[in-house]
Design a protein around this motif. Sequence first.
Motif, short mmCIF file in Angstrom:
data_model
loop_
_atom_site.label_atom_id
_atom_site.label_comp_id
_atom_site.label_asym_id
_atom_site.label_seq_id
_atom_site.Cartn_x
_atom_site.Cartn_y
_atom_site.Cartn_z
N ARG A 263 0.97 -0.90 0.41
CA ARG A 263 0.28 -0.23 0.00
C ARG A 263 0.93 0.90 -0.19
N ALA A 502 -0.56 1.74 -9.34
CA ALA A 502 -1.76 1.70 -8.02
C ALA A 502 -1.76 3.48 -8.02
N GLN A 506 -1.34 5.78 -3.56
CA GLN A 506 0.25 5.62 -3.47
C GLN A 506 1.38 6.09 -4.12
#
Length: 520
Positions: A263, A502, A506
């Motif tokens: 993450r 992402a 992120q």
Amino acid sequence: MALSANLFLRQNQSLVMTPQLMQSIQLLQMTHLELTQFIAQEVEKNPLLELPSNDTEMGNERGGAEDETYPHQAADEPQDDGYDSRAEILSGDWYESGNSAGASRLSDELDANYANVFPDDGVPQRADAPELISQWKSMPGNGEGTDSYDLDDFVAGQISLRDHLAQQLPFVLPEMADRLIAQHLVDQLDEAGYLQGDAIEAADRLGASVHDVERVIVALQTLDPPGVFARNLAECLAIQLRQKDRFDPAMQALVSNLELLARRDFSTLKRLCGVDEEDLLDMLGEIRQLNPKPGAGFETGMSEAIMPDVVVRVGSDGGWVVELNPDTLPRVLVNQAYFAKVSKSGDDHAFLSECLQTANWLTRSLDQRAKTIMKVASEIVRQQDAFLMHGVDYLRPLNLKTVADAIKMHESTVSRVTSNKYMLTPRGLFELKYFFSVSISAVEGGDSHSAEAVRHKIRTLIMQESPDAVLSDDDIVDILKKGGVDLARRTVAKYREAMNIASSVQRRREKRALAKVAGF
């Protein structure tokens, strides 16, 4: 009401799917390899079918052959055997009994070599270094007419992961009982080198204690390749870091929280690992150098090269020339002369007639297959002319119905033709399915856009963003609308996740951290 029998004449149409018609449909969706195997099986079963040789193809190019038969040389055709020139040599005074060089002169005059009168009795010379044959003509194995070397003799045999591990077992497990446990655990490895079995289950099956199984697993985790016999990704990375002597408490905390790393939660990772941002990025660099699948390098699967079925090139008039690749067009010949010769005897006439019918059907089916591929490919090139000239941004939305209506065929036929077929263009090699994409509506009634072109625009926008101006999905929607693409936010998120990109949060964390380390 009295019952009576009446005779009515009625005419209707129906489609009868014969076995040959079903086989012709299957030929359309076959790949080059599958079609070659199918033809080889048909040639083996049918005595009237033959595969063209190189001599036959050369003969067809020069003078042409009989219809689907091999060219035959006339029996009364004169042949030059060199007898006259040899008679002139023999007429001269070529023999000298007193000359010690008579044997060598005899060899030169008759162009013969008496070094080995019976060459079949000798052992053929093999090439010592096959990679140098083209440079050294005197090397054994380079002469024309001699048996060439077998390249398989110089290729090292591929070793599997289990064989590689079995060679190392005696060095880490001297006891035979431990080796039996290890052999069972080796069989529980997957293709990536991870241990899928459970220690308790293995102990119950082998009648050993769980402690002994765990001890064997710890010993097996020291084998090559590093990371093998791990139960999960964290343990695999930990094994490799221990062998590099880099598994300190900070790295242990990082490996234990891989979900935070996925993450890009760098702030939490810095707090858990007790390091600053620069040290954290150095640790991430070491993680990237590790192998998450240590057993993948021992896969024995064969990689097949893709051969294009259609070749597109620029013509002399500036247009596009669409051609079928001759290397992917299998050819079969029907030996009519053999059928005429054998059928005269009267024996097995029914069998030969059936073979002739099957052979003629196969040649017609292959010809129809080539024509259908050519029609579909030509229409795709006509529809995607802008893509071939300017790139993926100009890829038009296209569906099977559009192509089917243009060439007057059914959509299912176009779907079978474009399945596992490839086109070589000046912009690269593409599967025919690549040119078909859904249509995305444009703003205020403009021209629609292809989904593949929109995905390319999203990828380009994300690659060009800076650490201080990371684009969110809403920002990408606004930019696309200014460019004439009407797209919803959830569709942008779906395309972004499909491309393994992402989220904006992120990406912002990662790019800002990298920018700080780089000094920007």
